[in-house]
Design an enzyme around this catalytic site. Structure first.
Site, PDB file in Angstrom:
ATOM      1  N   HIS A   5      -7.060  -5.939  -1.287  1.00 29.29           N
ATOM      2  CA  HIS A   5      -5.910  -5.066  -1.058  1.00 29.29           C
ATOM      3  C   HIS A   5      -4.768  -5.814  -0.377  1.00 29.29           C
ATOM      4  O   HIS A   5      -4.971  -6.509   0.623  1.00 29.29           O
ATOM      5  CB  HIS A   5      -6.349  -3.885  -0.203  1.00 29.29           C
ATOM      6  CG  HIS A   5      -5.311  -2.809  -0.083  1.00 29.29           C
ATOM      7  ND1 HIS A   5      -4.665  -2.273  -1.174  1.00 29.29           N
ATOM      8  CD2 HIS A   5      -4.804  -2.160   0.995  1.00 29.29           C
ATOM      9  CE1 HIS A   5      -3.822  -1.340  -0.773  1.00 29.29           C
ATOM     10  NE2 HIS A   5      -3.888  -1.262   0.543  1.00 29.29           N
ATOM     11  N   ASP A  40      -8.802  -5.533  -5.799  1.00 33.18           N
ATOM     12  CA  ASP A  40      -8.418  -4.468  -4.874  1.00 33.18           C
ATOM     13  C   ASP A  40      -9.185  -3.214  -5.273  1.00 33.18           C
ATOM     14  O   ASP A  40      -8.870  -2.572  -6.271  1.00 33.18           O
ATOM     15  CB  ASP A  40      -6.913  -4.226  -4.963  1.00 33.18           C
ATOM     16  CG  ASP A  40      -6.419  -3.217  -3.925  1.00 33.18           C
ATOM     17  OD1 ASP A  40      -7.260  -2.533  -3.306  1.00 33.18           O
ATOM     18  OD2 ASP A  40      -5.191  -3.115  -3.744  1.00 33.18           O
ATOM     19  N   SER A  64       0.848  -1.195   0.000  1.00 34.73           N
ATOM     20  CA  SER A  64       0.000   0.000   0.000  1.00 34.73           C
ATOM     21  C   SER A  64       0.883   1.245   0.000  1.00 34.73           C
ATOM     22  O   SER A  64       1.707   1.404  -0.894  1.00 34.73           O
ATOM     23  CB  SER A  64      -0.972  -0.055   1.182  1.00 34.73           C
ATOM     24  OG  SER A  64      -2.005   0.892   1.019  1.00 34.73           O
TER      25      SER A  64
END
Length: 633
Positions: free
Chosen positions: A374, A343, A227
């Protein structure tokens, strides 16, 4: 020392570990009693092995320091210094061992605000003044933090790598301001890599003059993270910094426009309805309270207010400065990209657009994609081989392996299927056309039907997309489906839609989903949602299917009742649609989970003859024709 490959890379971890121990024992036997054997990294089947002498964490050397950057983002007249920690083997101090580095940087290490009550109010008309948002309460400042993080340490230190962490500018004990994608986020990790290679200064304190050097490293660095932490490796790589040899970005955010906007439309990341770049600033701003007033005033309440434009959603210089794609030609590092095709937080285009640009560069590149949401790193074996190859020079052949590794539906994430490349080289575009009946279920076929006219839908954001897809009939969406598939259909790449529409208002959301019917699973089921996308019809003149957004014009208000045509891409994917399903294109206005929430009632009229969808079908027209056969819908 590198131990020769004596077994297959697919051999069991237990067997590889046993051979690693035997290899070390063999070295001891060869040296006899003349001198103790120095502990060194050991490689079997192209992968770094756990070395017993590196396993005792009580013997590890841990350092804290501050690395001086080349920028002053907090306006105090001094170059900002980044807070750094190092974990390395005792042998790097006592035996002169030099090791490569695995490095992770993050704005999250010192904590986040976690305050979802301060998101933007999404109950507004499209194109209207968004009003204001109250900032989250300040994150408490932690004045003493010798250890930044233990992430990656247990994995890599026993395998012969040092592990380094740093806190992003304006977070934790790092100086500077959070800029959320601004140049300091690229230059901060560059400075740490420069320090590891003797080109930047490190100090024992944030303000002192006592220097510390990295005499214990080879200077070869690999970066990874997920991320935001996966964004920073790419941000460092696009500086072209020497010494950064390999990166493994996992679900990286490569453009803040793509994160908070789509094709001119204000859109929010999945699960964070109402988030925008100023909210993320508050979410991570954990740095020294003495600097926050300046940073808040100049960055959050200054640059962000001038640039974010929540009214039009158009692309501008503010967003362009936070896009890594134009800087990709500077990359020297080998890139192993990872992302999930479901995601909906950091949508998959973030990785795919970068990966496609990498193909034109003389750098090693590989992609690992899975069907989950994710995050989700590549298997340890893949990561190990990547870092062993490019940080220690082990000739394990990764650069000669297939470029794409895709986890198939219902498969274990540690068992991806190899393909020559992504998108699948055997995929080619197949255009499908609409036939009337979308309030219930219209048709979707390769054949161009006779004139079909237009069909209306009425926006109602109280209804979610999954609900609308499953309804037998609805005035809030239009849906068009293929005949039932007689054989699986493999989609790989970008789906593109062309929509000709008229709106009853000067501005309206436009949301398009590609789904598999009948619907199965939960409301967010990856088995049913193939891909989706969003666009602002006010930007019709500048949407030509381009995914780079580097020439997006200012939107033009719609003349109610006047038709416009826009072409844009849905999110890239690679999915197998099983036999017995129908491919279906669903068109609606507002998307309850992602867009603004205008009052119900806006009407969109879709010209069926000017609307189509183009799918990336492996096997092309013949494969799809074989799957859907002949006949109706």
């Amino acid at each position: 020392m590198i131990i020769a490959d004596v077994i297959s890379p697919t051999s069991s971890p237990r067997l590889r570990a046993l051979l690693a121990v035997l290899a070390v024992a063999a070295l001891s036997a060869v040296s006899g009693a003349q001198a103790p054997v120095r502990a060194v990294p050991v490689f079997v089947a192209g992968q770094a092995q756990v070395v017993p002498a590196f396993q005792d964490s009580s013997q590890w050397i841990r350092q804290e320091l501050w690395v001086e950057t080349e920028f002053d983002s907090d306006g105090d007249g001094r170059r900002d210094r980044m807070h750094v920690d190092v974990t390395r083997q005792q042998q790097t101090e006592t035996e002169g061992l030099k090791v490569a580095v695995v490095y992770e940087s993050s704005p999250y290490f010192a904590g986040t605000s976690g305050a979802r009550d301060y998101l933007w109010n999404v109950r507004q008309e499209v194109g209207a003044d968004p009003g204001t948002r109250a900032s989250q309460p300040p994150i408490p400042f932690q004045g003493t933090r010798a250890r930044i993080s233990n992430s990656e340490v247990a994995t890599w230190v026993p395998r012969g790598f040092a592990v380094v962490h740093s806190e992003a500018p304006g977070t934790g004990l790092s100086q500077g301001c959070p800029t959320i994608g601004g140049p300091p986020e690229r230059l901060a990790p560059k400075a740490v890599i420069d320090w590891l290679n003797g080109r930047a200064k490190g100090f024992t304190t944030a303000t002192g003059a006592d220097e510390v050097t990295a005499t214990w490293t080879t200077g070869k660095v690999g970066m990874t993270g997920t991320s935001y932490n996966g964004t920073i490796p790419l941000a460092a790589a696009v500086t072209g910094v020497q010494g950064l040899e390999a990166i493994i970005p996992i679900a990286p955010n490569t453009s803040y426009y793509h994160y908070y906007r789509s094709n001119g439309l204000v859109r929010h990341p999945g699960g964070w309805l109402g988030e925008d770049i100023d909210f993320l600033y508050d979410f991570i701003s954990s740095g020294d309270t003495a600097r926050r007033e300046y940073c808040n005033r100049t960055v959050r309440d200054g640059e962000f207010v001038r640039g974010r434009d929540r009214a039009s959603g158009d692309y501008n210089a503010f967003w362009a400065s936070r896009d890594l794609l134009p800087l990709v030609p500077n990359i020297r590092a080998a890139v192993l990209m990872a992302h999930g095709f479901n995601d909906w937080n950091v949508v998959p285009e973030h990785s795919v657009r970068i990966y496609e640009a990498l193909k034109a560069l003389p750098v090693a590149h590989q992609a690992y994609y899975h069907q989950g949401g994710h995050g989700g790193p590549p298997p340890l074996e893949m990561r190990n081989k990547w870092f062993s190859r490019f940080l220690y020079g082990v000739d394990n052949g990764v650069e000669r392996e297939p470029k794409a590794w895709i986890v198939r539906e219902d498969a274990d994430r540690n068992s991806p299927t190899p393909y020559a490349e992504y998108p699948n080289p055997d995929a080619s575009p197949v255009t499908l056309h609409l036939s009337a009946g979308g309030a219930r279920r219209g048709g979707l076929t390769p054949a161009v039907p006779t004139a079909q006219g237009a069909e209306p839908l009425t926006d109602d954001v109280s209804l979610g997309g999954a609900d609308l897809a499953q309804r037998e009939q609805s005035s809030a969406r239009l849906i068009y489906a293929t005949p039932e598939l007689a054989a699986p259909v493999h989609l790989s790449g970008w789906t593109t839609v062309t929509v000709r529409l008229a709106s009853s208002k000067p501005a309206a959301n436009l949301s398009v989903w590609l789904v598999a019917l009948p619907w199965t699973g939960a409301s967010t089921s990856s088995a049913s949602v193939i891909t989706r996308g969003w666009a602002d019809a006010q930007n019709a003149a500048s949407l030509t299917g381009s995914r780079n957004y580097d020439a997006m014009a200012t939107g033009t208000p719609l003349a109610p009742g006047q038709f416009v045509t826009l072409t844009f891409s849905l999110q890239p994917t690679d999915k197998m649609i099983p036999a017995g399903k129908r491919l279906a294109l669903m068109v609606m206005s507002s998307d309850r989970d992602f867009t603004l929430w205008p009052a119900p009632g806006t009407q969109l009229t879709i010209d069926l003859d000017g609307t189509s969808v183009t799918l990336p079908v492996v096997g092309g027209v013949s494969a799809l024709a074989s799957a859907i056969g002949e006949g109706g819908h």
